[in-house]
Design a protein around this motif. Structure first.
Motif, PDB file in Angstrom:
ATOM      1  N   ALA A 113      -3.959  31.514  12.979  1.00  0.00           N
ATOM      2  CA  ALA A 113      -4.166  30.473  11.971  1.00  0.00           C
ATOM      3  C   ALA A 113      -5.208  30.924  10.952  1.00  0.00           C
ATOM      4  CB  ALA A 113      -4.590  29.173  12.637  1.00  0.00           C
ATOM      5  N   GLY A 114      -6.263  31.546  11.434  1.00  0.00           N
ATOM      6  CA  GLY A 114      -7.281  32.059  10.518  1.00  0.00           C
ATOM      7  C   GLY A 114      -6.757  33.184   9.656  1.00  0.00           C
ATOM      8  N   LEU A 115      -5.850  33.986  10.211  1.00  0.00           N
ATOM      9  CA  LEU A 115      -5.284  35.110   9.461  1.00  0.00           C
ATOM     10  C   LEU A 115      -4.464  34.633   8.266  1.00  0.00           C
ATOM     11  CD1 LEU A 115      -4.608  38.181   9.306  1.00  0.00           C
ATOM     12  CD2 LEU A 115      -2.682  37.703  10.814  1.00  0.00           C
ATOM     13  N   LEU A 116      -3.697  33.563   8.458  1.00  0.00           N
ATOM     14  CA  LEU A 116      -2.800  33.097   7.395  1.00  0.00           C
ATOM     15  C   LEU A 116      -3.461  32.095   6.455  1.00  0.00           C
ATOM     16  CD1 LEU A 116       0.710  32.645   9.025  1.00  0.00           C
ATOM     17  CD2 LEU A 116      -0.117  34.475   7.549  1.00  0.00           C
ATOM     18  N   ASP A 117      -4.685  31.742   6.725  1.00  0.00           N
ATOM     19  CA  ASP A 117      -5.381  30.789   5.866  1.00  0.00           C
ATOM     20  C   ASP A 117      -5.440  31.324   4.433  1.00  0.00           C
ATOM     21  OD1 ASP A 117      -6.831  28.524   5.157  1.00  0.00           O
ATOM     22  OD2 ASP A 117      -8.749  29.522   5.526  1.00  0.00           O
ATOM     23  N   GLY A 118      -4.881  30.581   3.504  1.00  0.00           N
ATOM     24  CA  GLY A 118      -4.899  30.974   2.101  1.00  0.00           C
ATOM     25  C   GLY A 118      -3.682  31.741   1.647  1.00  0.00           C
ATOM     26  N   LEU A 119      -2.808  32.158   2.568  1.00  0.00           N
ATOM     27  CA  LEU A 119      -1.591  32.874   2.172  1.00  0.00           C
ATOM     28  C   LEU A 119      -0.521  31.854   1.779  1.00  0.00           C
ATOM     29  CD1 LEU A 119      -0.213  35.701   2.016  1.00  0.00           C
ATOM     30  CD2 LEU A 119       0.663  35.253   4.310  1.00  0.00           C
ATOM     31  N   PRO A 120       0.028  31.922   0.550  1.00  0.00           N
ATOM     32  CA  PRO A 120       1.044  30.955   0.126  1.00  0.00           C
ATOM     33  C   PRO A 120       2.242  30.962   1.068  1.00  0.00           C
ATOM     34  CG  PRO A 120       0.271  32.237  -1.738  1.00  0.00           C
ATOM     35  CD  PRO A 120      -0.308  32.884  -0.514  1.00  0.00           C
ATOM     36  N   PRO A 121       2.704  29.794   1.518  1.00  0.00           N
ATOM     37  CA  PRO A 121       3.833  29.731   2.447  1.00  0.00           C
ATOM     38  C   PRO A 121       5.073  30.447   1.923  1.00  0.00           C
ATOM     39  CG  PRO A 121       2.753  27.596   2.302  1.00  0.00           C
ATOM     40  CD  PRO A 121       2.129  28.460   1.247  1.00  0.00           C
ATOM     41  N   SER A 122       5.328  30.366   0.606  1.00  0.00           N
ATOM     42  CA  SER A 122       6.516  31.022   0.054  1.00  0.00           C
ATOM     43  C   SER A 122       6.426  32.536   0.196  1.00  0.00           C
ATOM     44  CB  SER A 122       6.678  30.653  -1.421  1.00  0.00           C
ATOM     45  OG  SER A 122       5.539  31.053  -2.171  1.00  0.00           O
ATOM     46  N   SER A 140       0.125  41.141   3.388  1.00  0.00           N
ATOM     47  CA  SER A 140       0.944  39.928   3.474  1.00  0.00           C
ATOM     48  C   SER A 140       2.117  40.136   4.430  1.00  0.00           C
ATOM     49  CB  SER A 140       1.451  39.517   2.085  1.00  0.00           C
ATOM     50  OG  SER A 140       2.277  40.523   1.524  1.00  0.00           O
ATOM     51  N   ASP A 141       2.696  41.345   4.437  1.00  0.00           N
ATOM     52  CA  ASP A 141       3.750  41.655   5.403  1.00  0.00           C
ATOM     53  C   ASP A 141       3.218  41.524   6.827  1.00  0.00           C
ATOM     54  OD1 ASP A 141       5.791  42.138   3.660  1.00  0.00           O
ATOM     55  OD2 ASP A 141       6.003  44.271   4.120  1.00  0.00           O
ATOM     56  N   VAL A 142       2.037  42.077   7.048  1.00  0.00           N
ATOM     57  CA  VAL A 142       1.465  42.066   8.392  1.00  0.00           C
ATOM     58  C   VAL A 142       1.141  40.637   8.819  1.00  0.00           C
ATOM     59  CG1 VAL A 142      -0.460  42.835   9.816  1.00  0.00           C
ATOM     60  CG2 VAL A 142       0.558  44.402   8.162  1.00  0.00           C
ATOM     61  N   TYR A 197       4.387  39.021   9.672  1.00  0.00           N
ATOM     62  CA  TYR A 197       4.863  39.585  10.945  1.00  0.00           C
ATOM     63  C   TYR A 197       4.103  38.979  12.116  1.00  0.00           C
ATOM     64  CZ  TYR A 197       4.948  42.806  14.885  1.00  0.00           C
ATOM     65  OH  TYR A 197       5.019  43.338  16.149  1.00  0.00           O
ATOM     66  N   ALA A 198       2.793  38.908  11.994  1.00  0.00           N
ATOM     67  CA  ALA A 198       1.982  38.389  13.086  1.00  0.00           C
ATOM     68  C   ALA A 198       2.358  36.939  13.399  1.00  0.00           C
ATOM     69  CB  ALA A 198       0.497  38.498  12.736  1.00  0.00           C
ATOM     70  N   ALA A 199       2.550  36.127  12.348  1.00  0.00           N
ATOM     71  CA  ALA A 199       2.917  34.729  12.563  1.00  0.00           C
ATOM     72  C   ALA A 199       4.317  34.608  13.147  1.00  0.00           C
ATOM     73  CB  ALA A 199       2.828  33.961  11.250  1.00  0.00           C
ATOM     74  N   TYR A 200       5.226  35.459  12.700  1.00  0.00           N
ATOM     75  CA  TYR A 200       6.625  35.367  13.120  1.00  0.00           C
ATOM     76  C   TYR A 200       6.853  35.947  14.502  1.00  0.00           C
ATOM     77  CZ  TYR A 200      11.576  36.594  13.375  1.00  0.00           C
ATOM     78  OH  TYR A 200      12.873  36.765  13.796  1.00  0.00           O
ATOM     79  N   ARG A 201       6.271  37.127  14.805  1.00  0.00           N
ATOM     80  CA  ARG A 201       6.622  37.834  16.022  1.00  0.00           C
ATOM     81  C   ARG A 201       5.531  37.898  17.085  1.00  0.00           C
ATOM     82  NH1 ARG A 201      10.730  37.703  18.127  1.00  0.00           N
ATOM     83  NH2 ARG A 201       9.968  39.347  19.500  1.00  0.00           N
ATOM     84  N   MET A 202       4.281  37.853  16.709  1.00  0.00           N
ATOM     85  CA  MET A 202       3.234  38.175  17.675  1.00  0.00           C
ATOM     86  C   MET A 202       3.190  37.214  18.870  1.00  0.00           C
ATOM     87  SD  MET A 202      -0.650  39.322  16.802  1.00  0.00           S
ATOM     88  CE  MET A 202      -1.685  40.081  18.061  1.00  0.00           C
ATOM     89  N   PRO A 203       3.291  35.882  18.676  1.00  0.00           N
ATOM     90  CA  PRO A 203       3.261  35.002  19.851  1.00  0.00           C
ATOM     91  C   PRO A 203       4.413  35.274  20.816  1.00  0.00           C
ATOM     92  CG  PRO A 203       2.829  33.759  17.844  1.00  0.00           C
ATOM     93  CD  PRO A 203       3.298  35.113  17.408  1.00  0.00           C
ATOM     94  N   ALA A 204       5.610  35.534  20.272  1.00  0.00           N
ATOM     95  CA  ALA A 204       6.767  35.783  21.134  1.00  0.00           C
ATOM     96  C   ALA A 204       6.646  37.125  21.845  1.00  0.00           C
ATOM     97  CB  ALA A 204       8.054  35.731  20.303  1.00  0.00           C
ATOM     98  N   THR A 205       6.218  38.162  21.124  1.00  0.00           N
ATOM     99  CA  THR A 205       6.044  39.472  21.751  1.00  0.00           C
ATOM    100  C   THR A 205       4.986  39.398  22.841  1.00  0.00           C
ATOM    101  OG1 THR A 205       6.667  40.583  19.686  1.00  0.00           O
ATOM    102  CG2 THR A 205       5.498  41.896  21.327  1.00  0.00           C
ATOM    103  N   PHE A 206       3.896  38.702  22.558  1.00  0.00           N
ATOM    104  CA  PHE A 206       2.842  38.522  23.560  1.00  0.00           C
ATOM    105  C   PHE A 206       3.399  37.884  24.824  1.00  0.00           C
ATOM    106  CE2 PHE A 206      -0.021  35.337  25.421  1.00  0.00           C
ATOM    107  CZ  PHE A 206      -1.006  36.159  25.945  1.00  0.00           C
ATOM    108  N   GLU A 207       4.177  36.810  24.688  1.00  0.00           N
ATOM    109  CA  GLU A 207       4.690  36.113  25.866  1.00  0.00           C
ATOM    110  C   GLU A 207       5.692  36.970  26.633  1.00  0.00           C
ATOM    111  OE1 GLU A 207       3.607  33.547  27.226  1.00  0.00           O
ATOM    112  OE2 GLU A 207       2.465  32.481  25.697  1.00  0.00           O
ATOM    113  N   ALA A 208       6.509  37.752  25.925  1.00  0.00           N
ATOM    114  CA  ALA A 208       7.461  38.621  26.608  1.00  0.00           C
ATOM    115  C   ALA A 208       6.739  39.690  27.421  1.00  0.00           C
ATOM    116  CB  ALA A 208       8.406  39.266  25.594  1.00  0.00           C
ATOM    117  N   VAL A 209       5.765  40.357  26.809  1.00  0.00           N
ATOM    118  CA  VAL A 209       5.010  41.393  27.524  1.00  0.00           C
ATOM    119  C   VAL A 209       4.193  40.759  28.646  1.00  0.00           C
ATOM    120  CG1 VAL A 209       3.311  43.236  27.321  1.00  0.00           C
ATOM    121  CG2 VAL A 209       4.932  42.839  25.462  1.00  0.00           C
TER     122      VAL A 209
END
Length: 372
Positions: free
Chosen positions: A16-25, A53-55, A58-70
């Protein structure tokens, strides 16, 4: 950040802190492109994550799921490996460090935090991974090394007790995949854990890696209850599991969903050396032994009591079907077979355990006896 919180909560707060200020679009646009790559089959030698912005996307989209799988894969591995604890860990293609978060949590109670090195080609991913790790408050993450390295056939690795390769093989050519797995097997002094998407292609890459790990002398600890060939006939089915991922409102916004959770499907293999050595003062203090010719191993510490981890007798490979007075379990067994077991009320404690059993669990549970 308060590291006394559950690690998944700490990760969500850090994101949440990482994406703070990044436009949703902007985040959504990057996510769309990353989804295309994630579902694609064309390997690329170019970094997938191009800028901050890519990272962040990516972190918002994949990191929670990858964490739970591993996290789920490591949980099954730890059930088989007992109290074996890695002192060092290499996270190949670790990106922002989802697998390293899972390792830090798995051995959070170790006397000394696992010393992790994250390798990735994308410098923006390493930079944000370092930023997230420092915000975590977890000692094992805060001291991790983040190093740029091209992931492929030219990769060289230092020796490490544990080597993880998660959601990486799809980005490599077949030849590079083969070389990378062989390199990981040679570098690991204890174990290798590989996680891929729970698709037929992902399962195929895991089976390919599993075969190479076994050929290199490792024994499968999870999910398989044996190290022989997979009993699934190629092309008829695939072995995969599911991890429940809690989604914050921010996560739902980025992914365009409304549910408070999602299920991450994944395939994995965790393999351990027949003689897992851990250097301490130049002397091996742990040795993995076979007992009775079966893939049952024992880790014996010098000057300590023997530890006897072993793979599950069987594993539930499909979601249990609960019927009136009975539960149907699809199992992969130590006899190198797939079979369905019916557990009814007459089995008493085992029936109650079957009603609580989940896809991916070992069977029977440690506290119950197998039905006759």
């Amino acid at each position: 950040m308060n590291h006394s919180l559950p690690v998944p909560d700490v990760l969500r707060s850090a994101l949440a802190g990482l994406l703070d200020g990044l436009p949703p679009s902007q985040a959504a646009g990057a996510v769309d492109r990353l989804i295309g790559h994630y579902r694609g089959v064309v390997p690329t030698h170019a970094p997938v994550l191009r800028d901050r912005s890519d990272v962040a996307a990516y972190a918002a989209y994949r990191m929670p799921a990858t964490f739970e799988a591993v996290r789920s894969a490591l949980g099954a591995f730890r059930d088989a490996a007992g109290s074996w604890t890695p002192a060092t860990h290499t996270d190949i293609g670790g990106g922002t460090g989802a697998a390293s978060w899972a390792v830090a949590e798995a051995w959070e109670d170790a006397d000394t935090p696992v010393a992790t090195t994250v390798l990735d080609w994308a410098e923006p991913a390493l930079a944000i991974g370092r930023e997230l790790a420092e915000a975590s408050g977890l000692p094992g993450l805060r001291t991790a090394r983040w190093e740029r390295a091209r992931i492929g056939s030219a990769l060289t690795l230092e020796r490490a007790d544990l080597v993880t390769v998660s959601y990486v093989l799809n980005e490599l050519t077949p030849d590079d995949r083969h070389t990378l797995i062989d390199t990981a097997a040679a570098a690991a002094t204890g174990a290798v854990v590989i996680v891929e998407p729970g698709t037929p292609d992902g399962y195929g890459r895991v089976i390919e890696a599993r075969d190479r790990l076994v050929a290199a002398g490792l024994r499968v600890a999870a999910p398989c209850p044996h190290s022989a060939a997979c009993p699934i006939e190629p092309g008829t089915d695939w072995c995969h599991f599911s991890a429940r991922v809690s989604r914050s409102s921010l996560h739902r916004q980025i992914k365009g969903g409304s549910l408070a959770y999602e299920d991450e499907k994944f395939s994995y293999v965790a393999a351990i050396l027949p003689q897992a050595l851990k250097e301490q003062g130049g002397a091996p203090i742990q040795a993995l032994k076979e007992q009775g010719g079966a893939p049952t191993q024992a880790l014996e510490e010098q000057g300590g009591a023997p530890i006897t981890p072993e793979p599950a007798p069987a594993r539930i490979v499909r979601r249990p079907q609960i019927r009136k007075g009975q539960v149907l379990l699809d199992l992969c067994t130590a006899e190198e077979q797939l079979r369905r077991e019916t557990v009814s009320k007459r089995h008493g404690t085992l029936y109650r355990a079957a009603r609580d059993a989940e896809w991916g669990d070992p069977w029977p549970p440690h506290s119950a006896q197998s039905p006759s």
